[in-house]
Design a protein around this motif. Structure first.
Motif, short mmCIF file in Angstrom:
data_model
loop_
_atom_site.label_atom_id
_atom_site.label_comp_id
_atom_site.label_asym_id
_atom_site.label_seq_id
_atom_site.Cartn_x
_atom_site.Cartn_y
_atom_site.Cartn_z
N SER A 87 0.92 -1.06 -0.04
CA SER A 87 -0.06 -0.07 0.17
C SER A 87 0.93 1.24 0.17
CB SER A 87 -1.09 0.01 1.32
OG SER A 87 -1.91 -0.99 0.97
N LEU A 88 1.84 1.21 0.92
CA LEU A 88 2.95 2.25 0.97
C LEU A 88 3.42 2.67 -0.36
CD1 LEU A 88 4.45 4.84 2.21
CD2 LEU A 88 6.06 3.00 3.12
N MET A 89 3.97 1.19 -1.02
CA MET A 89 4.69 1.39 -2.49
C MET A 89 3.76 2.03 -3.59
SD MET A 89 7.89 0.85 -1.66
CE MET A 89 7.39 2.28 -0.34
N GLU A 90 2.59 1.42 -3.36
CA GLU A 90 1.71 1.86 -4.53
C GLU A 90 1.45 3.42 -4.23
OE1 GLU A 90 -2.49 0.56 -6.36
OE2 GLU A 90 -2.28 0.26 -3.90
N HIS A 91 1.42 4.04 -3.19
CA HIS A 91 1.38 5.42 -3.07
C HIS A 91 2.57 6.01 -3.55
CE1 HIS A 91 0.43 9.33 -1.28
NE2 HIS A 91 1.79 9.23 -0.79
N VAL A 92 3.76 5.62 -3.34
CA VAL A 92 4.85 6.37 -3.58
C VAL A 92 5.15 5.97 -5.26
CG1 VAL A 92 7.40 5.91 -3.42
CG2 VAL A 92 5.91 6.05 -1.35
N PHE A 93 5.12 4.65 -5.67
CA PHE A 93 5.57 4.56 -7.14
C PHE A 93 4.09 4.53 -7.99
CE2 PHE A 93 8.90 2.77 -4.69
CZ PHE A 93 9.76 3.52 -5.04
N VAL B 191 3.76 7.34 -10.80
CA VAL B 191 5.01 7.16 -11.86
C VAL B 191 4.72 6.05 -12.71
CG1 VAL B 191 7.62 6.92 -11.94
CG2 VAL B 191 6.75 8.27 -10.14
N LEU B 192 4.58 4.99 -12.01
CA LEU B 192 4.49 3.91 -13.15
C LEU B 192 3.17 3.65 -14.11
CD1 LEU B 192 5.26 0.88 -10.75
CD2 LEU B 192 6.69 1.72 -12.35
N THR B 193 2.19 4.29 -13.50
CA THR B 193 0.86 4.64 -14.42
C THR B 193 1.00 5.54 -15.57
OG1 THR B 193 -0.34 5.55 -12.79
CG2 THR B 193 -0.78 3.29 -12.66
N GLN B 194 1.86 6.33 -15.26
CA GLN B 194 2.11 7.50 -16.24
C GLN B 194 3.00 7.14 -17.36
OE1 GLN B 194 2.91 10.99 -14.22
NE2 GLN B 194 0.83 10.95 -13.15
N ALA B 195 3.93 6.05 -17.00
CA ALA B 195 4.85 5.64 -18.18
C ALA B 195 4.23 5.06 -19.27
CB ALA B 195 5.77 4.71 -17.39
N PRO B 196 4.35 5.66 -20.45
CA PRO B 196 3.70 4.97 -21.67
C PRO B 196 3.50 3.65 -21.75
CG PRO B 196 5.19 6.98 -22.18
CD PRO B 196 5.64 6.57 -20.75
N PHE B 197 4.64 2.86 -21.59
CA PHE B 197 5.01 1.63 -21.80
C PHE B 197 4.27 0.73 -20.49
CE2 PHE B 197 8.46 2.71 -19.46
CZ PHE B 197 8.76 1.61 -18.71
N LEU B 198 3.46 1.34 -19.77
CA LEU B 198 3.09 0.88 -18.36
C LEU B 198 1.54 1.39 -18.22
CD1 LEU B 198 5.75 0.44 -15.95
CD2 LEU B 198 4.80 -1.37 -17.32
N CYS B 199 1.00 2.28 -19.18
CA CYS B 199 -0.19 2.89 -18.96
C CYS B 199 -1.14 1.95 -18.98
CB CYS B 199 -0.26 3.98 -20.22
SG CYS B 199 -0.65 3.39 -21.55
N TRP B 200 -1.23 0.69 -19.39
CA TRP B 200 -2.26 -0.34 -19.48
C TRP B 200 -2.70 -0.84 -18.10
CZ3 TRP B 200 -0.61 -5.10 -17.46
CH2 TRP B 200 0.87 -5.31 -17.66
N HIS C 247 -3.46 -1.45 -14.23
CA HIS C 247 -4.53 -1.09 -13.20
C HIS C 247 -4.68 -2.04 -12.17
CE1 HIS C 247 -6.02 1.86 -16.30
NE2 HIS C 247 -5.94 1.12 -17.13
N GLY C 248 -5.16 -1.68 -11.06
CA GLY C 248 -5.28 -2.15 -9.82
C GLY C 248 -4.35 -3.37 -9.52
N PRO C 249 -4.56 -4.52 -9.38
CA PRO C 249 -3.59 -5.72 -9.06
C PRO C 249 -2.19 -5.51 -9.57
CG PRO C 249 -5.65 -6.49 -9.16
CD PRO C 249 -5.83 -5.06 -10.10
N ALA C 250 -2.34 -5.39 -11.01
CA ALA C 250 -1.04 -5.34 -11.89
C ALA C 250 -0.07 -4.12 -11.17
CB ALA C 250 -1.09 -5.13 -13.17
N VAL C 251 -0.69 -3.19 -10.94
CA VAL C 251 -0.01 -1.96 -10.36
C VAL C 251 0.70 -2.20 -9.21
CG1 VAL C 251 0.04 0.50 -9.58
CG2 VAL C 251 -1.15 -0.18 -11.86
#
Length: 137
Positions: free
Chosen positions: A61-67, A70-79, A81-85
């Motif tokens: 939960s903490l790492m999802e808040h931190v990262f 950044v990860l979901t805004q990266a063009p190669f990771l924009c797909w 969501h949820g559990p994958a993130v």
């Protein structure tokens, strides 16, 4: 300069002298570490300590808040969501590189995703390596 940074600098200099590190290398290491401390990167060691003591669910939960942002805004990771993130965030970490550092060497197999949040990278074709570069390159 914070008290913490001064204490860390003293420890670092003592260590470098103990290892008989040459003066030019010692100066480069000290400058790099001081830059990190000035940029509040001292919190990273605290973050690692806190994360090591958290339950897996609190850590993710903490790492999802931190990262997560950044990860979901990266063009190669924009797909993602949820559990994958959440899964990727669980294994995420922050690293700082200095100009000229080689991130990936020629022929090196990596199992790491790099998301550059500041600065730039130059890919050298002559020896096929990616290196951190300055803004003037």
């Amino acid at each position: 300069e914070s008290s913490y940074a001064r204490q860390q600098l003293i420890k670092l200099i003592r260590y470098l002298h103990w290892r008989k590190v040459p003066a030019t290398l010692r100066a480069s290491i000290v400058a790099h570490m001081q830059h990190n401390w000035e940029q509040n990167h001292v919190h990273l060691s605290h973050e690692e300590n806190v994360c090591s003591q958290l339950s897996p669910s609190l850590r993710v939960s903490l790492m999802e808040h931190v990262f997560g942002p950044v990860l979901t805004q990266a063009p190669f990771l924009c797909w993602m969501h949820g559990p994958a993130v959440r899964e990727v965030c669980y294994f995420a970490s922050t690293k700082f590189y200095q100009e000229g550092d080689i991130v990936i060497g020629a022929g090196e197999v990596v199992e790491t995703i790099f998301c550059l949040t500041d600065g730039s990278v130059r890919v050298k074709r002559s020896n096929a390596e990616a290196a951190i570069r300055s803004e003037s390159d």
